[in-house]
Scaffold this motif. Structure first.
Motif, PDB file in Angstrom:
ATOM      1  N   CYS A 191       0.840  -1.202   0.000  1.00 27.66           N
ATOM      2  CA  CYS A 191       0.000   0.000   0.000  1.00 27.66           C
ATOM      3  C   CYS A 191       0.872   1.248   0.000  1.00 27.66           C
ATOM      4  O   CYS A 191       2.032   1.225   0.414  1.00 27.66           O
ATOM      5  CB  CYS A 191      -0.893   0.050   1.242  1.00 27.66           C
ATOM      6  SG  CYS A 191      -1.798  -1.455   1.615  1.00 27.66           S
ATOM      7  N   VAL A 192       0.260   2.344  -0.418  1.00 25.48           N
ATOM      8  CA  VAL A 192       0.897   3.652  -0.332  1.00 25.48           C
ATOM      9  C   VAL A 192      -0.140   4.629   0.205  1.00 25.48           C
ATOM     10  O   VAL A 192      -1.324   4.549  -0.151  1.00 25.48           O
ATOM     11  CB  VAL A 192       1.451   4.111  -1.699  1.00 25.48           C
ATOM     12  CG1 VAL A 192       0.353   4.201  -2.747  1.00 25.48           C
ATOM     13  CG2 VAL A 192       2.195   5.423  -1.571  1.00 25.48           C
TER      14      VAL A 192
ATOM     15  N   LEU B 169      -5.040   8.725   3.473  1.00 21.21           N
ATOM     16  CA  LEU B 169      -5.705   8.021   2.372  1.00 21.21           C
ATOM     17  C   LEU B 169      -4.705   7.077   1.740  1.00 21.21           C
ATOM     18  O   LEU B 169      -3.568   7.474   1.451  1.00 21.21           O
ATOM     19  CB  LEU B 169      -6.237   9.016   1.346  1.00 21.21           C
ATOM     20  CG  LEU B 169      -6.975   8.455   0.127  1.00 21.21           C
ATOM     21  CD1 LEU B 169      -8.079   9.419  -0.322  1.00 21.21           C
ATOM     22  CD2 LEU B 169      -6.037   8.175  -1.043  1.00 21.21           C
ATOM     23  N   SER B 170      -5.111   5.834   1.549  1.00 20.64           N
ATOM     24  CA  SER B 170      -4.184   4.838   0.990  1.00 20.64           C
ATOM     25  C   SER B 170      -4.789   4.113  -0.203  1.00 20.64           C
ATOM     26  O   SER B 170      -6.014   4.049  -0.364  1.00 20.64           O
ATOM     27  CB  SER B 170      -3.789   3.809   2.053  1.00 20.64           C
ATOM     28  OG  SER B 170      -4.883   2.954   2.343  1.00 20.64           O
ATOM     29  N   ILE B 171      -3.909   3.572  -1.027  1.00 20.97           N
ATOM     30  CA  ILE B 171      -4.285   2.710  -2.144  1.00 20.97           C
ATOM     31  C   ILE B 171      -3.580   1.378  -1.918  1.00 20.97           C
ATOM     32  O   ILE B 171      -2.357   1.337  -1.745  1.00 20.97           O
ATOM     33  CB  ILE B 171      -3.860   3.312  -3.490  1.00 20.97           C
ATOM     34  CG1 ILE B 171      -4.510   4.698  -3.677  1.00 20.97           C
ATOM     35  CG2 ILE B 171      -4.264   2.387  -4.640  1.00 20.97           C
ATOM     36  CD1 ILE B 171      -4.025   5.435  -4.917  1.00 20.97           C
ATOM     37  N   SER B 172      -4.352   0.295  -1.890  1.00 16.60           N
ATOM     38  CA  SER B 172      -3.820  -1.039  -1.604  1.00 16.60           C
ATOM     39  C   SER B 172      -3.855  -1.893  -2.862  1.00 16.60           C
ATOM     40  O   SER B 172      -4.861  -1.925  -3.580  1.00 16.60           O
ATOM     41  CB  SER B 172      -4.656  -1.713  -0.509  1.00 16.60           C
ATOM     42  OG  SER B 172      -4.648  -0.931   0.672  1.00 16.60           O
TER      43      SER B 172
ATOM     44  N   ARG C 159       4.385   1.090 -10.685  1.00 17.28           N
ATOM     45  CA  ARG C 159       3.023   1.235 -10.161  1.00 17.28           C
ATOM     46  C   ARG C 159       3.030   2.017  -8.855  1.00 17.28           C
ATOM     47  O   ARG C 159       2.140   2.836  -8.600  1.00 17.28           O
ATOM     48  CB  ARG C 159       2.420  -0.153  -9.940  1.00 17.28           C
ATOM     49  CG  ARG C 159       0.937  -0.172  -9.589  1.00 17.28           C
ATOM     50  CD  ARG C 159       0.097   0.360 -10.696  1.00 17.28           C
ATOM     51  NE  ARG C 159      -1.330   0.079 -10.472  1.00 17.28           N
ATOM     52  CZ  ARG C 159      -2.311   0.816 -10.944  1.00 17.28           C
ATOM     53  NH1 ARG C 159      -2.031   1.878 -11.688  1.00 17.28           N
ATOM     54  NH2 ARG C 159      -3.570   0.510 -10.705  1.00 17.28           N
ATOM     55  N   LEU C 160       4.032   1.786  -8.021  1.00 16.53           N
ATOM     56  CA  LEU C 160       4.155   2.537  -6.772  1.00 16.53           C
ATOM     57  C   LEU C 160       4.264   4.029  -7.048  1.00 16.53           C
ATOM     58  O   LEU C 160       3.572   4.840  -6.411  1.00 16.53           O
ATOM     59  CB  LEU C 160       5.376   2.058  -5.981  1.00 16.53           C
ATOM     60  CG  LEU C 160       5.819   2.936  -4.802  1.00 16.53           C
ATOM     61  CD1 LEU C 160       4.695   3.077  -3.788  1.00 16.53           C
ATOM     62  CD2 LEU C 160       7.067   2.365  -4.148  1.00 16.53           C
ATOM     63  N   ALA C 161       5.116   4.415  -7.972  1.00 10.45           N
ATOM     64  CA  ALA C 161       5.288   5.838  -8.274  1.00 10.45           C
ATOM     65  C   ALA C 161       3.991   6.450  -8.771  1.00 10.45           C
ATOM     66  O   ALA C 161       3.615   7.565  -8.380  1.00 10.45           O
ATOM     67  CB  ALA C 161       6.393   6.006  -9.327  1.00 10.45           C
ATOM     68  N   GLU C 162       3.282   5.720  -9.610  1.00 13.14           N
ATOM     69  CA  GLU C 162       2.012   6.210 -10.152  1.00 13.14           C
ATOM     70  C   GLU C 162       0.966   6.364  -9.055  1.00 13.14           C
ATOM     71  O   GLU C 162       0.275   7.389  -8.964  1.00 13.14           O
ATOM     72  CB  GLU C 162       1.518   5.230 -11.213  1.00 13.14           C
ATOM     73  CG  GLU C 162       0.158   5.554 -11.802  1.00 13.14           C
ATOM     74  CD  GLU C 162      -0.340   4.457 -12.718  1.00 13.14           C
ATOM     75  OE1 GLU C 162      -1.549   4.451 -13.025  1.00 13.14           O
ATOM     76  OE2 GLU C 162       0.471   3.599 -13.121  1.00 13.14           O
TER      77      GLU C 162
ATOM     78  N   LEU D 291      -1.202   9.546  -7.154  1.00 13.46           N
ATOM     79  CA  LEU D 291      -2.661   9.529  -7.098  1.00 13.46           C
ATOM     80  C   LEU D 291      -3.157   9.615  -5.659  1.00 13.46           C
ATOM     81  O   LEU D 291      -4.127  10.329  -5.367  1.00 13.46           O
ATOM     82  CB  LEU D 291      -3.179   8.257  -7.765  1.00 13.46           C
ATOM     83  CG  LEU D 291      -4.704   8.135  -7.897  1.00 13.46           C
ATOM     84  CD1 LEU D 291      -5.279   9.321  -8.658  1.00 13.46           C
ATOM     85  CD2 LEU D 291      -5.055   6.819  -8.579  1.00 13.46           C
ATOM     86  N   ALA D 292      -2.487   8.907  -4.746  1.00 14.48           N
ATOM     87  CA  ALA D 292      -2.871   8.979  -3.335  1.00 14.48           C
ATOM     88  C   ALA D 292      -2.669  10.395  -2.794  1.00 14.48           C
ATOM     89  O   ALA D 292      -3.519  10.921  -2.060  1.00 14.48           O
ATOM     90  CB  ALA D 292      -2.064   7.976  -2.508  1.00 14.48           C
ATOM     91  N   ALA D 293      -1.556  11.013  -3.163  1.00 15.48           N
ATOM     92  CA  ALA D 293      -1.291  12.383  -2.717  1.00 15.48           C
ATOM     93  C   ALA D 293      -2.337  13.339  -3.265  1.00 15.48           C
ATOM     94  O   ALA D 293      -2.823  14.228  -2.548  1.00 15.48           O
ATOM     95  CB  ALA D 293       0.110  12.814  -3.158  1.00 15.48           C
TER      96      ALA D 293
END
Length: 257
Positions: free
Chosen positions: A203-204, A219-222, A232-235, A239-241
């Motif tokens: 997650c990020v 807010l996180s994306i898992s 994918r992490l960088a992308e 988006l999470a930010a």
């Protein structure tokens, strides 16, 4: 959608000018910055002052500042904000963009509580639920929230000798290692969890701030590991930010110019 009313637009443009600088402006300042006719600005300033949206600055002839009415409107709005409801709306928009599971969580002691969640539509996805509680140090949202605490408060919640429970073999269990991770999170502005709460998920997360600038949620994306990569992490970090900024703005936070 109806037509925008030019006079109302100009009046709002004037009010928003007061958000910058020291919060005081004169009519000539407004004319120069908005490039409007002097007569138009005079009429709008007179109207706004009559309705107490702006008021003269004592001892500074010709200068104005925001009046009591914007404060009353903002306070009324803030009283009716629902973090969970606003978070659910933003999480839905983020999930529609990336088609991964999105959470919004708050800190409670040394745990996080998920207050909003939108699922991915993929067959393989993270399984969780709003209302679930997890150890903060094992999650990206939790590490983001812990990293936002003042050092004395962080030390009170997680003393140097504290035992940190492990949810997976990759969970951080040493308070010293956790503090190093939190320091890196403060520098990056986002937190990453690599299989620390679920061996099949990373997650990020990014911080959500209220109108005072305080971090009140994350807010996180898992993402399942089968769809996880450095690219994918960088992308997803971006988006999470972006989603966290949108939710912060809904809570009244305004980024520094």
């Amino acid at each position: 959608m109806g037509r925008l009313v030019p006079a109302v637009t100009r009046a709002l443009d004037i009010l928003e000018l007061f958000l910058d600088g020291d919060g005081t402006l004169s009519a000539p300042d407004i004319v120069r910055r908005l490039r409007l006719p002097r007569t138009t600005v005079h009429e709008l300033v007179t109207t706004l002052a009559a309705r107490q949206y702006i008021v003269p600055v004592p001892g500074q002839p010709g200068q104005y500042r925001l009046g009591v009415r914007p404060y009353q409107l903002g306070s009324h709005y803030a009283e009716r904000l629902d973090l969970a409801a606003e978070g659910q709306q933003v999480a839905r928009a983020v999930a529609e963009t990336c088609d991964e599971t999105v959470h919004v969580a708050i800190l409670d002691g040394t745990d996080v509580i998920y207050i909003a969640k939108v699922d991915s539509t993929h067959a393989v996805r993270m399984v969780s639920a709003a209302g679930r509680r997890l150890p903060a140090h094992c999650t990206s949202v939790g590490k983001m929230l812990l990293a936002s605490l003042p050092e004395p408060e962080l030390a009170a919640r997680i003393p140097d000798g504290a035992g940190l429970a492990a949810m997976t073999p990759d969970s951080i269990t040493d308070p010293g290692v956790l503090r190093e991770a939190l320091a890196a999170i403060r520098e990056r502005g986002v937190a990453v969890e690599n299989r620390e709460s679920n061996p099949d998920v990373s997650c990020v997360a990014a911080p959500v701030r209220d109108r005072t600038g305080q971090v009140v949620a994350a807010l996180s994306i898992s993402v399942p590991m089968i769809r996880w990569s450095d690219e994918r992490l960088a992308e997803l970090a971006q988006l999470a930010a972006k989603g966290a900024v949108e939710l912060s703005e809904r809570l009244g936070h305004r980024r520094a110019a």
